[in-house]
Design an enzyme around this catalytic site. Structure first.
Site, mmCIF file in Angstrom:
data_model
loop_
_atom_site.group_PDB
_atom_site.id
_atom_site.type_symbol
_atom_site.label_atom_id
_atom_site.label_comp_id
_atom_site.label_asym_id
_atom_site.label_seq_id
_atom_site.Cartn_x
_atom_site.Cartn_y
_atom_site.Cartn_z
ATOM 1 N N ASP A 1 44.317 46.264 51.337
ATOM 2 C CA ASP A 1 44.304 45.829 49.881
ATOM 3 C C ASP A 1 43.278 46.585 49.233
ATOM 4 O O ASP A 1 42.270 46.972 49.950
ATOM 5 C CB ASP A 1 44.265 44.645 49.639
ATOM 6 C CG ASP A 1 44.210 44.030 48.153
ATOM 7 O OD1 ASP A 1 44.991 44.724 47.406
ATOM 8 O OD2 ASP A 1 43.307 43.314 47.812
ATOM 9 N N ASP B 1 41.354 46.318 45.844
ATOM 10 C CA ASP B 1 40.540 45.552 44.820
ATOM 11 C C ASP B 1 40.165 44.145 45.626
ATOM 12 O O ASP B 1 41.162 43.347 46.094
ATOM 13 C CB ASP B 1 40.915 45.258 43.365
ATOM 14 C CG ASP B 1 41.327 46.370 42.621
ATOM 15 O OD1 ASP B 1 40.905 47.433 42.914
ATOM 16 O OD2 ASP B 1 42.269 46.333 41.724
ATOM 17 N N ASP C 1 36.192 43.615 42.817
ATOM 18 C CA ASP C 1 37.500 42.989 41.949
ATOM 19 C C ASP C 1 36.931 42.508 40.617
ATOM 20 O O ASP C 1 35.842 42.473 40.300
ATOM 21 C CB ASP C 1 38.282 42.049 42.491
ATOM 22 C CG ASP C 1 39.752 41.977 41.701
ATOM 23 O OD1 ASP C 1 40.120 42.830 41.020
ATOM 24 O OD2 ASP C 1 40.388 41.211 42.626
ATOM 25 N N ASP D 1 38.288 40.352 36.954
ATOM 26 C CA ASP D 1 39.493 39.569 36.551
ATOM 27 C C ASP D 1 39.995 40.295 35.027
ATOM 28 O O ASP D 1 41.181 40.174 34.652
ATOM 29 C CB ASP D 1 39.038 38.201 36.090
ATOM 30 C CG ASP D 1 38.894 37.218 37.160
ATOM 31 O OD1 ASP D 1 39.449 37.547 38.050
ATOM 32 O OD2 ASP D 1 38.035 36.173 37.002
ATOM 33 N N THR E 1 48.455 48.246 46.814
ATOM 34 C CA THR E 1 47.707 47.351 45.989
ATOM 35 C C THR E 1 48.593 47.302 44.710
ATOM 36 O O THR E 1 49.227 47.974 44.322
ATOM 37 C CB THR E 1 46.349 48.463 45.505
ATOM 38 O OG1 THR E 1 45.926 47.752 44.214
ATOM 39 C CG2 THR E 1 46.744 49.715 44.947
ATOM 40 N N CYS F 1 52.154 49.074 43.204
ATOM 41 C CA CYS F 1 53.073 48.432 42.139
ATOM 42 C C CYS F 1 52.341 48.466 40.750
ATOM 43 O O CYS F 1 51.320 47.768 40.410
ATOM 44 C CB CYS F 1 53.440 47.055 42.677
ATOM 45 S SG CYS F 1 54.519 46.307 41.623
#
Length: 184
Positions: free
Chosen positions: A10, A12, A18, A20, A53, A92
């Site tokens: 993956d 992030d 990462d 939010d 990801t 995606c």
């Protein structure tokens, strides 16, 4: 010549910090300490690296495809600087409400990797920081691995029924253990 083995990561929360608020520009992309060197170690041990990801920020209008390419260019450049490479990045772009087949936890991107590379994903490690990463790995027949960076610490609390999933502090910790455990 033996075929190189594959590891799926993956992005992030595993390779980079990462947010939010999404990673929307190259300026916001910051590698987790040791992650790029860990990828380089895997490459040096003969492993191919592919990134999978979810990037719903595209469909949300938070960043453009060009922004995403610039973020990935920065990641590739920083990785190249430490002697590593990522073979491919599958993403995606869809919003969760679109219920596409490629968005994790669905296995569409993983099936695409298997089809494009002509391989089975059985026993291929998938390193992620969220429950959807683990679920997508299992749905595709791969081997889920959790790291505690990103959303990993929160994910540990959500892992009912995932008792056999190995947990590592970060990508570097996983790689150090993984390479020691591999037969020579």
């Amino acid at each position: 010549m033996a075929m190189q083995q594959l590891i799926i990561l993956d992005r992030d929360g595993v390779i980079n910090h990462d947010s939010d608020e999404f990673i929307k520009s190259p300026d916001e992309w910051e590698a987790i300490p040791g992650s790029l060197e860990a990828i380089a170690k895997l490459n040096q041990a003969g492993y191919r690296i592919v990134v999978v990801t979810n990037q719903s920020g595209l469909s949300r209008g938070l960043f453009t495809l060009d922004d995403l390419h610039q973020i990935h260019h920065k990641m590739h450049k920083f990785l190249e600087d430490v002697g590593g490479t990522i073979e491919a990045i599958f993403f995606c772009p869809h919003h969760p409400k679109e219920e596409c087949q490629c968005r994790k936890p669905r296995p569409g991107m993983f099936q695409d990797i298997a089809n494009r590379l002509g391989i089975s994903l059985v026993n291929v490690p998938v390193v992620g920081d969220s429950l959807c990463d683990l679920q997508a790995a299992i749905a595709s027949g791969a081997k889920p691995v959790l790291v505690l960076t990103g959303k990993g610490k929160q994910t540990v609390d959500e892992m009912l029924g995932f008792d056999d999933v190995p947990v590592y502090n970060d990508l570097a910790d996983f790689v150090n253990h993984f390479l020691v455990d591999q037969p020579q």
